[in-house]
Design a protein around this motif. Structure first.
Motif, PDB file in Angstrom:
ATOM      1  N   ILE A 157      51.474 -26.117  56.361  1.00 43.46           N
ATOM      2  CA  ILE A 157      51.406 -26.156  54.903  1.00 43.46           C
ATOM      3  C   ILE A 157      51.399 -24.736  54.324  1.00 43.46           C
ATOM      4  O   ILE A 157      52.302 -24.365  53.574  1.00 43.46           O
ATOM      5  CB  ILE A 157      50.160 -26.926  54.419  1.00 43.46           C
ATOM      6  N   ASN A 158      50.395 -23.962  54.667  1.00 49.33           N
ATOM      7  CA  ASN A 158      50.271 -22.596  54.150  1.00 49.33           C
ATOM      8  C   ASN A 158      50.908 -21.587  55.111  1.00 49.33           C
ATOM      9  O   ASN A 158      51.102 -21.881  56.294  1.00 49.33           O
ATOM     10  CB  ASN A 158      48.794 -22.239  53.957  1.00 49.33           C
ATOM     11  N   ASP A 159      51.239 -20.402  54.592  1.00 47.26           N
ATOM     12  CA  ASP A 159      51.681 -19.289  55.445  1.00 47.26           C
ATOM     13  C   ASP A 159      50.437 -18.501  55.848  1.00 47.26           C
ATOM     14  O   ASP A 159      49.756 -17.928  55.000  1.00 47.26           O
ATOM     15  CB  ASP A 159      52.647 -18.386  54.681  1.00 47.26           C
ATOM     16  N   THR A 160      50.143 -18.487  57.138  1.00 48.43           N
ATOM     17  CA  THR A 160      48.903 -17.889  57.629  1.00 48.43           C
ATOM     18  C   THR A 160      49.203 -16.693  58.525  1.00 48.43           C
ATOM     19  O   THR A 160      50.061 -16.760  59.414  1.00 48.43           O
ATOM     20  CB  THR A 160      48.080 -18.928  58.413  1.00 48.43           C
ATOM     21  N   PHE A 161      48.461 -15.601  58.300  1.00 44.09           N
ATOM     22  CA  PHE A 161      48.618 -14.378  59.075  1.00 44.09           C
ATOM     23  C   PHE A 161      47.245 -13.905  59.545  1.00 44.09           C
ATOM     24  O   PHE A 161      46.249 -14.061  58.831  1.00 44.09           O
ATOM     25  CB  PHE A 161      49.260 -13.268  58.228  1.00 44.09           C
ATOM     26  N   VAL A 162      47.202 -13.343  60.746  1.00 44.77           N
ATOM     27  CA  VAL A 162      45.998 -12.658  61.181  1.00 44.77           C
ATOM     28  C   VAL A 162      46.247 -11.167  60.994  1.00 44.77           C
ATOM     29  O   VAL A 162      47.270 -10.624  61.425  1.00 44.77           O
ATOM     30  CB  VAL A 162      45.626 -12.989  62.642  1.00 44.77           C
ATOM     31  N   VAL A 163      45.317 -10.523  60.293  1.00 44.98           N
ATOM     32  CA  VAL A 163      45.426  -9.101  59.962  1.00 44.98           C
ATOM     33  C   VAL A 163      44.482  -8.322  60.865  1.00 44.98           C
ATOM     34  O   VAL A 163      43.289  -8.642  60.951  1.00 44.98           O
ATOM     35  CB  VAL A 163      45.082  -8.850  58.482  1.00 44.98           C
ATOM     36  N   HIS A 164      45.006  -7.295  61.533  1.00 42.42           N
ATOM     37  CA  HIS A 164      44.204  -6.450  62.413  1.00 42.42           C
ATOM     38  C   HIS A 164      43.935  -5.116  61.714  1.00 42.42           C
ATOM     39  O   HIS A 164      44.862  -4.483  61.192  1.00 42.42           O
ATOM     40  CB  HIS A 164      44.942  -6.181  63.731  1.00 42.42           C
ATOM     41  N   THR A 165      42.685  -4.702  61.715  1.00 38.92           N
ATOM     42  CA  THR A 165      42.330  -3.388  61.181  1.00 38.92           C
ATOM     43  C   THR A 165      41.610  -2.592  62.251  1.00 38.92           C
ATOM     44  O   THR A 165      41.064  -3.166  63.202  1.00 38.92           O
ATOM     45  CB  THR A 165      41.421  -3.508  59.944  1.00 38.92           C
TER      46      THR A 165
END
Length: 371
Positions: A32-40
């Protein structure tokens, strides 16, 4: 630059991650949604991760209302978890606002983005591989009900109108049969009769709600196993996710949707109905687990109606598959012909199994509902 990549870069600039962003990649199996994992990468600490999502404009027309629901519920959950001595950072989602201070960020194309901390040390399962795993999800969803028992459900927006309005689902099915746009109704005679024979059932829960027998609750409305984050060491469900469908509703529907999804061993589109059966042992395991956490928060009527929740959520889902088949497979994605019809038939087979073993289901609920 691909449109989604351009919007992603805008969203990354809109939030303060507290450290330089070193990567953002697609994540999870959601459709459904566009999901991203963000690394910092902080200077003096390990990599910190976040979940960044673009909410689906097709599924959710009012992201402002959606986020107001989620912020209200997660903040309330966090306070309740802390009062009970829990770890709010791991046991509830937390909405992180963009630099603007608003609940979400809107990109140049109108896409709405939100940010959560990544809950480390957890795993998300797509199916209940063991009874213990299914029971763990039951405890998690039961705890969700208990912690939110004091939340004013009538203050929540209905993000998807009539989502679990079984009477409305029945009306839509009748309209699809009447229109018969693709001439498919003739081959679905048995399935249509199955529903019409249970027309009165479609009003059981809603009539109880209107009469005040069943109270309005804060409900999740998508209580599948993959919406529970499990602790990777203990195997216990610690955090409920995917709160897009949190709305006012009936607790028996949340219970019932879990049973529909997990108390069987078949694929949802299994064409061989001899393989489709309700597993009463799994029903018992989930019921015991769910009530061990939610029991005191539920009324005696809610507990007594739990088998109805299982039956009605399964019947409703079957009606939705059948309606979509009659209308030309426009809502549920298919990979082969008649897949939605097969999906409908598996749900109706489960309903038949529930009816055949109704006394057993009521006995199980009565046993574990005593507290």
């Amino acid at each position: 630059m691909e449109a989604i990549q351009k919007a992603l870069h805008e969203a990354l600039d809109a939030f303060d991650f507290g450290a330089p962003v070193v990567g953002a990649i697609r994540f999870g199996q959601g459709h459904i949604n566009d999901t991203f994992v963000v690394h910092t990468q902080p200077e003096t600490a390990c990599c910190r991760r976040f979940i960044l999502q673009r909410m689906s404009p097709a599924a959710f027309k009012r992201p402002d209302q959606l986020m107001e629901n989620i912020i209200g519920v997660t903040e309330y959950l966090g306070r309740e978890i802390e009062k009970n001595g829990g770890d709010r950072a791991r046991e509830s989602l937390e909405v992180l606002r963009p630099r603007s201070g608003k609940p979400f960020f809107t990109d140049s194309e109108g896409g709405a983005w939100r940010l959560y901390p990544f809950v480390e040390g957890t795993v998300c399962y797509q199916s209940a591989e063991t009874p213990e795993l299914f029971a763990a999800s039951g405890r998690a969803f039961g705890r969700f009900q208990r912690l939110l028992q004091g939340y004013p459900a009538d203050t929540l927006y209905e993000t998807i109108p009539n989502f679990h309005n079984t009477e409305d689902r029945l009306a839509k099915l009748k309209a699809a049969v009447q229109a018969d746009a693709l001439g498919r109704a003739a081959e679905c005679g048995a399935e249509i009769r199955f529903v019409l024979d249970r027309e009165a059932d479609c009003s059981v829960a809603l009539s109880a709600l209107r009469a005040g027998t069943l109270p309005l609750r804060v409900t999740h409305n998508d209580t599948k196993l993959n919406n529970v984050l499990m602790d990777d060491k203990t195997g216990e469900g610690i955090c409920i996710i995917d709160l897009d469908t949190v709305m006012p509703g009936l607790s028996i529907n949340d219970f019932g949707d879990s049973i529909r999804f997990g108390a069987n061993h078949n694929a949802e589109d299994e064409p061989d109905l001899t393989k489709v059966n309700l597993d009463v042992d799994l029903f018992a395991a989930y019921t015991e687990a769910f009530l061990s956490e939610a029991g005191d928060a539920l009324t005696s009527a809610e507990i007594a109606y739990l088998p109805w929740g299982a039956k009605l959520m399964t019947l409703e889902c079957g009606m939705r598959f059948l309606t979509d088949y009659l209308e030309g497979d426009t809502y549920f994605h298919i990979s082969r012909e008649k897949q939605n019809l097969d999906r409908c038939r598996t749900q109706f087979k489960l309903v038949s199994d529930m009816e055949a073993r109704w006394a057993e289901l009521e006995t199980i609920v009565a046993r574990y509902g005593k507290g």
